[in-house]
Each structure stands twice: as structure tokens, then as C-alpha cells.
Scaffold this active site. Sequence first.
Site, PDB file in Angstrom:
ATOM      1  N   HIS A 158       0.848  -1.200   0.000  1.00 48.43           N
ATOM      2  CA  HIS A 158       0.000   0.000   0.000  1.00 48.43           C
ATOM      3  C   HIS A 158       0.883   1.250   0.000  1.00 48.43           C
ATOM      4  CE1 HIS A 158      -2.820   3.070   1.260  1.00 48.43           C
ATOM      5  NE2 HIS A 158      -3.772   2.264   0.819  1.00 48.43           N
ATOM      6  N   GLU A 172      -4.102   2.075  -7.391  1.00 43.64           N
ATOM      7  CA  GLU A 172      -4.469   3.134  -6.449  1.00 43.64           C
ATOM      8  C   GLU A 172      -3.532   4.320  -6.657  1.00 43.64           C
ATOM      9  OE1 GLU A 172      -6.649   1.780  -2.666  1.00 43.64           O
ATOM     10  OE2 GLU A 172      -4.521   1.740  -2.280  1.00 43.64           O
TER      11      GLU A 172
HETATM   12  P1  PGA Z   1      -9.581   6.152   0.469  1.00 41.74           P
HETATM   13  O1  PGA Z   1      -8.348   5.145   0.675  1.00 41.74           O
HETATM   14  O2  PGA Z   1     -10.713   5.338  -0.108  1.00 41.74           O
HETATM   15  O3  PGA Z   1      -9.887   6.678   1.823  1.00 41.74           O
HETATM   16  O4  PGA Z   1      -9.120   7.222  -0.497  1.00 41.74           O
HETATM   17  C1  PGA Z   1      -8.101   4.107  -0.215  1.00 41.74           C
HETATM   18  C2  PGA Z   1      -6.849   3.386   0.151  1.00 41.74           C
HETATM   19  O5  PGA Z   1      -5.867   4.030   0.578  1.00 41.74           O
HETATM   20  O6  PGA Z   1      -6.770   2.151   0.042  1.00 41.74           O
END
Ligand code: PGA
Length: 272
Positions: free
Chosen positions: A104, A183
Amino acid sequence: MSKSIIIANWKMNPENLKEAERLFSGIIKSISDIKKTEIVICPPFIFLPYFTKAIKSEEKLIKISKKIKIGAQDLFFEDSGAYTGEISAPMLYDIGARYAIIGHSERRNPPFSSLGGTIGETNLEINKKIKAALRAGLQPILCVGENLRDENHEYLNFIKIQIEECLDGISKNSISKVIVAYEPVWAIGNGARPATPEEFYEMKIFIRKILSDKFGVKFISGARIIYGGSVDDKNVESFIKEGKADGFLPGRASLDIKKFSQIIKICETSNN
Ligand code: PGA
């Protein structure tokens, strides 16, 4: 068509077990008639045993345990040994976790790194973590994403390198177990704008191409590419219809029972 998957990344929330239990049971209530969606809840490590035990022992939960799985937010790449503070993939599997978020962006570029001493995770460490997860029988959710988009499209190379290095040495037969979560860092957290469904769709095609060049098209047919970054009940439908997302990794929205239930319902009805 494979089921879409919704992975709740609770991050370092909520503050106590009581609140975590409340959130968990609120989610359970909303998923009793789900058929086309898989749900994975990734709470902080310390709450994992409660949820995995609850899934095994409570009658109602046993019935829905095919639809709801528990995941970790990280793991360590060695299986055991002198690694103070770390948690291994076999330990997670043993406690009942079946998925693990790996790489992540908040671990690659931790927000506290300005205090010094923390350099953040590298692609090499992430690669070792993916291998450890697969060895232990956990499905890894590999997060990739650029910090910024530049006009020369250098960010595409950045994503290619992340994927190639993080998946280096993974066998062709294991690749369909890896879920890739795109992401973009600029789309995560308060005040960020989510990617558009078109931006995601382009990236999905690009990621599939990298995977098929590396592993061969026949081995990646089942691989899922999901979207994360400000996912909520308002934008999820367009990511399914226009973005062809195979699933989602919501952060903030997964801590709100109403929003999260709504995301599940929309996935269930939009996924034909
Ligand atoms: P968020 O986070 O939906 O709060 O933007 C997503 C993530 O970091 O996995």
C-alpha cells in the site's frame, strides 16, 4: 465473468474493539443476500482473531463465510525468526486470514517518514512479501500507483516497473491469485479527487498488457484488476460500467456502514 471483489481497508481504524465489532456486524447485516460479490474485510492486525473466530463460530456468519473473508493490511516476508514486531504470512493464515494487502502506498511512502529513519517499502521487499503470502496460501492484493501524473506519461513507466519488480519470479500458475489494485496516490484520502473511470480503464488495459507480456495471456485470464482511491457509493457504478473494474479497495467509505453497504449493493446489481 468472475465475481467482483470489494476489499475494505480499515487502515488504523477504528479506535477500539467495541467499535470494530459494531462496524463488522453492521456490514454482516447488509450482505446476507449477496451472490455476485466477494467481500474482504482488512482490519488492523489486533482485531483479526475476533473476526476470524466470529466467522467460524457464529451460525449466521458460517453461512455467509463463503462471501466474506478476512484479510491483513500487511505481513512480513520471513515465515518466523528474530523480527521484533513483525507478523508472518503463516501466522495470518493460521488465524484465519485469507488475503493480504501488500505494498500500500502508505507503507511505500509512510506519512511519518519525515521523522527520519523510515524509508518506506521498496519493490524488492514487496516482491518478497507477495511470495511469502502465496507460499502460505494467502491471496495477495498488490497495490500499485503513481504519485503524480506528468505530461510525458512517465508515470506509465513507473507503474510498469512497480509491477515487474513486485511480481518478479512469481510462477505463471500463481499469477491468477494475485489481485492488482491500481491506487494512484493522488486519488487517496481527504480532499483528493478520485481517478475517472476512463483513467482507470486505460490503466487496466495497460496493466493487463504488462501481465500478459510477463506471464502469457492464458495465465492471466482470471487475474483481477481493481480500483482504489476515494471510492464511494456515488462513483462506484461508473467504475464498474465505464471503467470495467473487477472490484474496489475503499478506505474511508469502508468505515461507514451505510456507504459500504451501498457500494456492495451497487456492485451486486451492476455486475452482470
Ligand atoms: P480512500 O483510501 O478510499 O480513503 O481514499 C483508499 C486506500 O488508501 O486504500
